[in-house]
Write a protein that holds these residues in place. Sequence first.
Motif, PDB file in Angstrom:
ATOM      1  N   GLY A 100       0.765  -1.234   0.000  1.00 46.45           N
ATOM      2  CA  GLY A 100       0.000   0.000   0.000  1.00 46.45           C
ATOM      3  C   GLY A 100       0.793   1.280   0.000  1.00 46.45           C
ATOM      4  N   GLY A 101       2.118   1.229  -0.001  1.00 47.26           N
ATOM      5  CA  GLY A 101       2.920   2.443  -0.011  1.00 47.26           C
ATOM      6  C   GLY A 101       3.136   3.068   1.351  1.00 47.26           C
ATOM      7  N   LEU A 102       2.896   2.329   2.429  1.00 51.23           N
ATOM      8  CA  LEU A 102       3.106   2.859   3.774  1.00 51.23           C
ATOM      9  C   LEU A 102       4.579   3.178   3.996  1.00 51.23           C
ATOM     10  CD1 LEU A 102       2.168   3.383   6.724  1.00 51.23           C
ATOM     11  CD2 LEU A 102       2.547   0.940   7.147  1.00 51.23           C
ATOM     12  N   GLU A 103       4.864   4.406   4.478  1.00 49.97           N
ATOM     13  CA  GLU A 103       6.238   4.829   4.761  1.00 49.97           C
ATOM     14  C   GLU A 103       6.534   4.592   6.236  1.00 49.97           C
ATOM     15  OE1 GLU A 103       6.992   8.788   3.460  1.00 49.97           O
ATOM     16  OE2 GLU A 103       6.130   8.466   1.460  1.00 49.97           O
ATOM     17  N   ILE A 104       7.291   3.543   6.513  1.00 48.81           N
ATOM     18  CA  ILE A 104       7.531   3.141   7.901  1.00 48.81           C
ATOM     19  C   ILE A 104       8.543   4.050   8.590  1.00 48.81           C
ATOM     20  CG2 ILE A 104       8.402   1.249   9.339  1.00 48.81           C
ATOM     21  CD1 ILE A 104       7.241  -0.664   7.317  1.00 48.81           C
ATOM     22  N   SER A 105       9.487   4.576   7.848  1.00 41.48           N
ATOM     23  CA  SER A 105      10.575   5.331   8.479  1.00 41.48           C
ATOM     24  C   SER A 105      10.072   6.539   9.260  1.00 41.48           C
ATOM     25  CB  SER A 105      11.589   5.774   7.425  1.00 41.48           C
ATOM     26  OG  SER A 105      10.949   6.564   6.434  1.00 41.48           O
ATOM     27  N   GLY A 106       8.942   7.134   8.847  1.00 37.20           N
ATOM     28  CA  GLY A 106       8.450   8.320   9.533  1.00 37.20           C
ATOM     29  C   GLY A 106       7.540   8.049  10.708  1.00 37.20           C
ATOM     30  N   LEU A 107       7.234   6.770  10.980  1.00 34.61           N
ATOM     31  CA  LEU A 107       6.263   6.461  12.032  1.00 34.61           C
ATOM     32  C   LEU A 107       6.768   6.805  13.424  1.00 34.61           C
ATOM     33  CD1 LEU A 107       4.770   3.075  10.776  1.00 34.61           C
ATOM     34  CD2 LEU A 107       3.915   5.402  10.448  1.00 34.61           C
ATOM     35  N   LEU A 108       8.084   6.760  13.638  1.00 34.66           N
ATOM     36  CA  LEU A 108       8.622   7.114  14.955  1.00 34.66           C
ATOM     37  C   LEU A 108       8.297   8.555  15.302  1.00 34.66           C
ATOM     38  CD1 LEU A 108      10.369   6.667  17.482  1.00 34.66           C
ATOM     39  CD2 LEU A 108      12.369   7.223  16.091  1.00 34.66           C
ATOM     40  N   VAL A 109       8.560   9.471  14.369  1.00 31.69           N
ATOM     41  CA  VAL A 109       8.273  10.892  14.603  1.00 31.69           C
ATOM     42  C   VAL A 109       6.772  11.107  14.768  1.00 31.69           C
ATOM     43  CG1 VAL A 109       8.407  13.210  13.609  1.00 31.69           C
ATOM     44  CG2 VAL A 109      10.349  11.641  13.411  1.00 31.69           C
ATOM     45  N   CYS A 110       5.972  10.404  13.969  1.00 29.63           N
ATOM     46  CA  CYS A 110       4.512  10.551  14.076  1.00 29.63           C
ATOM     47  C   CYS A 110       4.020  10.124  15.449  1.00 29.63           C
ATOM     48  CB  CYS A 110       3.825   9.715  13.005  1.00 29.63           C
ATOM     49  SG  CYS A 110       4.145  10.288  11.329  1.00 29.63           S
ATOM     50  N   GLY A 111       4.549   9.021  15.971  1.00 27.00           N
ATOM     51  CA  GLY A 111       4.164   8.575  17.309  1.00 27.00           C
ATOM     52  C   GLY A 111       4.502   9.602  18.372  1.00 27.00           C
ATOM     53  N   ILE A 112       5.661  10.237  18.236  1.00 27.87           N
ATOM     54  CA  ILE A 112       6.059  11.264  19.205  1.00 27.87           C
ATOM     55  C   ILE A 112       5.149  12.489  19.086  1.00 27.87           C
ATOM     56  CG2 ILE A 112       7.917  12.877  19.810  1.00 27.87           C
ATOM     57  CD1 ILE A 112       9.887  10.674  19.043  1.00 27.87           C
TER      58      ILE A 112
END
Length: 397
Positions: free
Chosen positions: A265-277
Motif C-alpha cells: 500500500g505504499g506505507l512509509e515506515i521510516s516516519g512512524l517514529l516521529v509521528c508517534g512522538i
Amino acid sequence: MKKQDSSPRKLRLPHLTAGRIASIAASLLVLALLVGLGIYLNAPKPGDIPTSTSQMIFAVARVNDVLMDNAQADDWSEGRRLGTQLLELEICSGEHKGEFLEAYNYLNAYTNLDAKENTRLIVQLGYDDSGALYVVNIFNYDRWQVVGAFVLVFALVMVLVGGWKGVKALLGLLFTLACVWFLLLPMMLQGVPPIPATVAIIALTSAASLLLLDGPTLKTLCATLGCVGGVAVAGISAAVVGTLTPLNGFNTENAEALVLRAADGGLEISGLLVCGILISSMGAVMDVAMAIASSLHELHTHNPELSPLGLFRSGMNIGRDAMGTMANTLILAFAGSSLNTLLLFQVYDYPIMQLLNSDLMSLELLQGVAGSMGIILTVPIVAALSGYIMGRKRKQN
C-alpha cells in the motif's frame, strides 16, 4: 432595600448574530468535508483482498457448565491455576446465538482464562470439513461490559465536574479519536507521507478541541498556534536526533509486520517514529498551551493596560511552574509503558553501554526527551504570541 425578583428566570439563548451564523455554517461545512473524506479513505478499493483476520468469526459465549477441571494452583505462577478445563458454552451473539458447544480451555501462566459458570468469554468459531460448527480458540474474557461502564463513569464525572465545558471536552476527545482512526491511519496506509499527515491532523484536532472549549477567542487562537508550534518542536527535535543516531520507524515495535503491508500500500515506515512522538506529546503540549493562554487572558481582562512585554514575562513565570511537572509526566509515561523490559534489564544485569545503546532505551529516551522539549518550548511560544496579540489589542484600544 431592594425587593428581590421572585419571578422565574427565562433561559437565555445565545444571540445569533451574522458572524455566529457564519461560524456555525463554516464549521458544519468543514465537518461535512471531513466526513466525506473519511468515507472515501475507508471505502474498499477495487482489487482489495480481505485479510484472513477480517474473515475470522468471533462471538461472545457464556460458560453454561464446567464439565471437567483438573487445574490446580501453582507456586511459581503466584497461585494461578494451571491445567485443562472442558467447558459447555452458550453462544450469545452473532448468527449462531443460542447454540451450545463444548471446548477445551488450556490454562497456563500467560494465557490463563480461568472460567467458571456464567463467565463470559470471546471465542473464535470455525467449521470443520463436514460443515459442523466448533470453537477454534477461546480468545479472551468479554471485558467490554466492565470497560464500557468505566468509560461511562469517566464521562459522567467529567460532565458533573466540568459542566457544559466537560461536555465540550468529551466532544473534542471523540473528534480527535475519530480523526486519528478514520483519517490519519487510512491516509498513512494509502501512502500519504505520515509526518505531514500527522501534523495536519494535529492542527485540525487541536483547533477543533480548543474551539469547542472556548469558542473563537484570542486565547483559543494563541493556544492553538502554541500547541502546533510545541508539537512541531517535538517532531523536529526527534527527527534530527533520529537522523543522527540513526533511529526511525523500522526500530519501533511491530515494524517487521508492517513491512509486509508497506510493500502493498505504499506505507512509509521510516516516519512512524516521529509521528508517534507528535501524537503522544499533543495532549501534554495542548494542556500547557491552554493553561498559559487562559492565564494571560485573565490577566489581560483584569488589567488591560499590561504591555506585551509584561504579559510575556507573566506567561514565562506561569509556564516555568507548569513545564516541570508536565515534562516529568511525559517521561514517566514512556518509562511506565516499558516497565517489564526495564525490569528484565535489571534482572540480567545488562552492561550500561549495551543498555544505553539498545533500540528500546534509545527510543524511550528519544520519545520522552523530544516530547518534553516540545512542552518546554511551548511556554515561550504561547507567552510571546499571547503577549503580542493581547497587548496589540490594548494598544488599538
